[in-house]
Scaffold this active site. Structure first.
Site, PDB file in Angstrom:
ATOM      1  N   ASP A 155      19.183 -15.222   2.717  1.00  0.00           N
ATOM      2  CA  ASP A 155      19.086 -14.130   2.072  1.00  0.00           C
ATOM      3  C   ASP A 155      17.560 -13.704   1.997  1.00  0.00           C
ATOM      4  O   ASP A 155      16.716 -14.657   1.998  1.00  0.00           O
ATOM      5  CB  ASP A 155      19.525 -13.897   0.740  1.00  0.00           C
ATOM      6  CG  ASP A 155      19.618 -12.364   0.067  1.00  0.00           C
ATOM      7  OD1 ASP A 155      19.469 -11.636   1.055  1.00  0.00           O
ATOM      8  OD2 ASP A 155      19.777 -12.294  -1.120  1.00  0.00           O
ATOM      9  N   HIS A 161      15.010  -9.574  10.309  1.00  0.00           N
ATOM     10  CA  HIS A 161      16.196 -10.410  10.873  1.00  0.00           C
ATOM     11  C   HIS A 161      15.754 -11.385  12.185  1.00  0.00           C
ATOM     12  O   HIS A 161      16.115 -12.483  12.390  1.00  0.00           O
ATOM     13  CB  HIS A 161      17.487  -9.451  11.455  1.00  0.00           C
ATOM     14  CG  HIS A 161      17.936  -8.852  10.222  1.00  0.00           C
ATOM     15  ND1 HIS A 161      18.262  -9.568   8.961  1.00  0.00           N
ATOM     16  CD2 HIS A 161      18.438  -7.464   9.852  1.00  0.00           C
ATOM     17  CE1 HIS A 161      18.777  -8.632   8.062  1.00  0.00           C
ATOM     18  NE2 HIS A 161      18.726  -7.253   8.586  1.00  0.00           N
ATOM     19  N   LEU A 165      25.873 -32.068  16.013  1.00  0.00           N
ATOM     20  CA  LEU A 165      26.103 -31.159  14.927  1.00  0.00           C
ATOM     21  C   LEU A 165      26.933 -30.037  14.903  1.00  0.00           C
ATOM     22  O   LEU A 165      26.876 -29.406  16.172  1.00  0.00           O
ATOM     23  CB  LEU A 165      24.419 -30.452  14.783  1.00  0.00           C
ATOM     24  CG  LEU A 165      24.477 -29.459  13.547  1.00  0.00           C
ATOM     25  CD1 LEU A 165      24.377 -29.942  12.030  1.00  0.00           C
ATOM     26  CD2 LEU A 165      23.074 -28.738  13.950  1.00  0.00           C
TER      27      LEU A 165
HETATM   28  C1  FPP Z   1      20.372 -11.152   4.406  1.00  0.00           C
HETATM   29  O1  FPP Z   1      18.924 -10.870   4.501  1.00  0.00           O
HETATM   30  C2  FPP Z   1      20.399 -11.745   5.831  1.00  0.00           C
HETATM   31  C3  FPP Z   1      21.260 -11.038   6.702  1.00  0.00           C
HETATM   32  C4  FPP Z   1      22.182  -9.944   6.258  1.00  0.00           C
HETATM   33  C5  FPP Z   1      21.558 -11.463   8.122  1.00  0.00           C
HETATM   34  C6  FPP Z   1      21.340 -12.995   8.331  1.00  0.00           C
HETATM   35  C7  FPP Z   1      20.975 -12.915   9.919  1.00  0.00           C
HETATM   36  C8  FPP Z   1      19.945 -13.712  10.385  1.00  0.00           C
HETATM   37  C9  FPP Z   1      19.304 -14.827   9.614  1.00  0.00           C
HETATM   38  C10 FPP Z   1      19.784 -13.723  11.694  1.00  0.00           C
HETATM   39  C11 FPP Z   1      20.858 -14.610  12.436  1.00  0.00           C
HETATM   40  C12 FPP Z   1      21.890 -13.438  12.642  1.00  0.00           C
HETATM   41  C13 FPP Z   1      22.390 -13.066  13.701  1.00  0.00           C
HETATM   42  C14 FPP Z   1      22.845 -12.232  13.722  1.00  0.00           C
HETATM   43  C15 FPP Z   1      21.842 -14.005  14.879  1.00  0.00           C
HETATM   44  P1  FPP Z   1      18.765  -9.148   3.754  1.00  0.00           P
HETATM   45  O2  FPP Z   1      18.702  -8.275   4.928  1.00  0.00           O
HETATM   46  O3  FPP Z   1      19.833  -9.044   2.798  1.00  0.00           O
HETATM   47  O4  FPP Z   1      17.354  -9.422   2.909  1.00  0.00           O
HETATM   48  P2  FPP Z   1      17.201  -8.655   1.532  1.00  0.00           P
HETATM   49  O5  FPP Z   1      17.922  -9.141   0.581  1.00  0.00           O
HETATM   50  O6  FPP Z   1      15.469  -9.214   1.495  1.00  0.00           O
HETATM   51  O7  FPP Z   1      17.237  -6.992   2.101  1.00  0.00           O
END
Ligand code: FPP
Length: 244
Positions: free
Chosen positions: A16, A33, A127
């Site tokens: 997150d 992301h 892994l």
């Molecule tokens: C949460 O951060 C993260 C996500 C919803 C996506 C996680 C994805 C990745 C780390 C990239 C890898 C994924 C793929 C598709 C290859 P948030 O956007 O909720 O952050 P915030 O809480 O700061 O808004």
């Protein structure tokens, strides 16, 4: 003599904070992301290096469809690009990819990308890397129960466990959530029953090898009791507090 490091067999992560990382830099959320993919690459590598055997990450939740259309399509695109770019290296590092989640409403392009990545890495065993995509813990419990019911099987803890989407790996030992929130958010509801929880304020794009080492060290100091008493655990393992 230095104490032997206790390494969790299975680490699960709610990644997150990508959006906040980007917003603080006046960048679009998708840029966060993208940076998250960099952090994930480093995390997979470090898990392999320190002897973690299973890594499970929450990449796209059943609820993420409710985000702005631009962000949803950005995440789908990112997944496609990341797979074509990263799979050869993951293959070389002995990583076996599994996608976990509901594939029924994904596009044909995304679906075939997932299948190809799984097939290309199917022979690896250093892994196991589970990517939860279009996944929700409640979805998993419901699909497992529906499958048993459709086959006329009795529902027990064991039969449900075998029908769950993560039945190919043991339950997570350590569940990490970055980004400062302290909730599970519909991740691994069944499998995290006895996982050690670790929360950090670090945003996911900032979560590096040192941050993972810190979480693993914290895990190594926990006493896992699985419902037993501290004294029972000490007698069984020779670790932890002794009976008075
Ligand atoms: C949460 O951060 C993260 C996500 C919803 C996506 C996680 C994805 C990745 C780390 C990239 C890898 C994924 C793929 C598709 C290859 P948030 O956007 O909720 O952050 P915030 O809480 O700061 O808004």
């Amino acid at each position: 003599m230095t104490a032997k490091r206790v390494v969790p067999h299975h680490v699960a992560i709610v990644m997150d904070g990508n959006g906040r990382w980007a917003t603080r830099r006046y960048l679009p959320r998708v840029a966060g992301h993208k940076k998250g993919v960099d952090a994930l690459r480093a995390c997979v590598r470090h898990c392999g290096d320190i002897g973690v055997k299973v890594l499970t990450v929450f990449a796209f939740s059943s609820e993420n469809w409710n985000r702005p259309a631009e962000e949803v399509s950005g995440l789908m695109e990112l997944l496609a690009v990341a797979l074509s770019r990263e799979v050869p290296q993951l293959q070389a590092e002995g990583v076996r990819i599994h996608f976990v989640g509901d594939r029924s409403n994904l596009s044909d392009k995304v679906r075939s990308g997932l299948a190809q990545a799984e097939a290309a890495t199917a022979g690896n065993n250093r892994l196991v890397f589970n990517i939860c995509f279009n996944y929700g813990g409640r979805w998993d419990v419901a699909q497992a129960a529906a499958g048993l019911a459709a086959r006329g099987e009795t529902i027990t803890e064991q039969s449900l466990d075998r029908a769950m989407a993560l039945s190919h790996v043991p339950d997570p030992d350590l569940l990490i959530r970055t980004g400062g929130e302290m909730r599970i958010s519909n991740f691994l509801l069944w499998q995290a029953a006895y996982s050690e929880l670790y929360f950090t304020d670090k945003l996911w794009p900032e979560f590096d090898a040192a941050a993972l080492d810190k979480a693993v060290a914290d895990y190594g100091r926990r006493e896992r009791r699985f419902g037993k008493t501290s004294e029972q655990v000490a007698a069984e393992t020779g670790r932890g507090r002794k009976a008075a």
